[in-house]
Design a protein around this motif. Sequence first.
Motif, short mmCIF file in Angstrom:
data_model
loop_
_atom_site.label_atom_id
_atom_site.label_comp_id
_atom_site.label_asym_id
_atom_site.label_seq_id
_atom_site.Cartn_x
_atom_site.Cartn_y
_atom_site.Cartn_z
N PRO A 51 4.43 2.08 -5.87
CA PRO A 51 2.99 2.21 -5.63
C PRO A 51 2.15 1.61 -6.74
O PRO A 51 2.56 1.55 -7.89
CB PRO A 51 2.77 3.72 -5.54
CG PRO A 51 3.89 4.31 -6.34
CD PRO A 51 5.06 3.39 -6.16
N VAL A 81 0.86 -1.19 0.00
CA VAL A 81 0.00 0.00 0.00
C VAL A 81 0.90 1.24 0.00
O VAL A 81 1.89 1.30 0.75
CB VAL A 81 -0.91 0.00 1.24
CG1 VAL A 81 -1.81 1.24 1.25
CG2 VAL A 81 -1.74 -1.28 1.31
N GLU A 82 0.56 2.23 -0.82
CA GLU A 82 1.38 3.43 -0.87
C GLU A 82 1.35 4.13 0.50
O GLU A 82 0.27 4.42 1.02
CB GLU A 82 0.90 4.38 -1.96
CG GLU A 82 1.85 5.56 -2.16
CD GLU A 82 1.47 6.44 -3.34
OE1 GLU A 82 2.33 7.23 -3.76
OE2 GLU A 82 0.33 6.34 -3.82
N ARG A 108 -1.18 2.89 -7.48
CA ARG A 108 -2.15 3.91 -7.05
C ARG A 108 -3.57 3.61 -7.52
O ARG A 108 -4.54 3.82 -6.79
CB ARG A 108 -1.69 5.28 -7.54
CG ARG A 108 -0.38 5.74 -6.90
CD ARG A 108 -0.01 7.16 -7.26
NE ARG A 108 1.22 7.53 -6.56
CZ ARG A 108 2.41 7.62 -7.14
NH1 ARG A 108 2.53 7.37 -8.44
NH2 ARG A 108 3.48 7.95 -6.44
N GLU A 109 -3.71 3.14 -8.76
CA GLU A 109 -5.05 2.86 -9.27
C GLU A 109 -5.71 1.74 -8.46
O GLU A 109 -6.89 1.81 -8.10
CB GLU A 109 -4.97 2.48 -10.75
CG GLU A 109 -6.32 2.41 -11.43
CD GLU A 109 -6.19 2.26 -12.94
OE1 GLU A 109 -7.24 2.17 -13.60
OE2 GLU A 109 -5.05 2.22 -13.45
N ARG A 110 -4.93 0.74 -8.14
CA ARG A 110 -5.47 -0.37 -7.35
C ARG A 110 -5.77 0.07 -5.92
O ARG A 110 -6.80 -0.30 -5.36
CB ARG A 110 -4.49 -1.54 -7.37
CG ARG A 110 -5.08 -2.79 -6.75
CD ARG A 110 -4.23 -4.02 -6.91
NE ARG A 110 -4.81 -5.08 -6.12
CZ ARG A 110 -4.22 -6.23 -5.85
NH1 ARG A 110 -3.02 -6.49 -6.35
NH2 ARG A 110 -4.81 -7.15 -5.11
N ASP A 111 -4.88 0.85 -5.30
CA ASP A 111 -5.14 1.37 -3.96
C ASP A 111 -6.48 2.11 -3.91
O ASP A 111 -7.31 1.87 -3.02
CB ASP A 111 -4.04 2.34 -3.53
CG ASP A 111 -2.76 1.66 -3.08
OD1 ASP A 111 -2.71 0.42 -3.02
OD2 ASP A 111 -1.78 2.40 -2.80
N ALA A 112 -6.67 3.01 -4.85
CA ALA A 112 -7.88 3.84 -4.84
C ALA A 112 -9.14 2.99 -5.00
O ALA A 112 -10.14 3.18 -4.30
CB ALA A 112 -7.81 4.90 -5.93
N ARG A 114 -1.04 6.91 1.86
CA ARG A 114 -2.42 6.57 2.24
C ARG A 114 -2.60 6.57 3.76
O ARG A 114 -3.72 6.71 4.26
CB ARG A 114 -2.81 5.20 1.69
CG ARG A 114 -2.85 5.14 0.18
CD ARG A 114 -4.08 5.79 -0.36
NE ARG A 114 -4.14 5.74 -1.84
CZ ARG A 114 -5.13 6.24 -2.55
NH1 ARG A 114 -6.15 6.82 -1.94
NH2 ARG A 114 -5.12 6.17 -3.87
#
Length: 229
Positions: A88, A72-73, A90-94, A76
């Motif tokens: 990161p 996880v970035e 990022r697209e998957r985290d969001a 966050r």
Amino acid sequence: MSKPLIGVSTYLEASARWGVWDLPAALLPAGYPRLVQAAGGLAAMVPPDDPALAEAAVARLDGVVIAGGPDVEPVRYGAEPHPRTGPPARERDAWELALIRAALASGTPLLGICRGMQLLNVALGGTLVQHLEGHLGATGVFAEHTVKPVPGTRYASIVPEDSGVPTYHHQSVDRVGEGLVPSAYAEDGTVEALEPAGEGRGWVLGVQWHPEMGQDLRVMRALVEAARR
């Protein structure tokens, strides 16, 4: 009796190879759908999308699994990257944070696996240890260690005994998110499972290990049964 539809989040890779192809791909290790199927559910891959659509996606599912994957970035949870933290996603985290929040809001049964447990913790204001030793095997090889359930928790009602689990992670829960409690620990004190305190959020569980790489169906079967209800 109809089988509940269990959505499993996926990787999104810029390049993947199969046959003659080398293309961008949404990927999911086969262990995840096989575990859902063996536990009595129908598996559906849920690749990253616009986070604004997470509520609509969850509304069509009976249960949600947030799969393992990259770190996880740290932004966050308000931290600077550790030298050992991976790049990161990022697209998957969001997307996965949006799925978690939609599932919590709707009461849809939710299981977080490895990264998925860490994201559950972050979604509720918790933080992560960005690097620890001893929970990785060789590169790309799962290790095994024992986890100890906390009596009186949902996890302990599913797996009441100490058990060996497949593990591959170098990050872990630090500060526990709001409303969550640890429900299993490794022998070194690492938090290995998280769940809500009490029943207010419905069926929610995070496990730090990889049940899709083992033979124990009990955690996934409990999710599927909750989704069926």
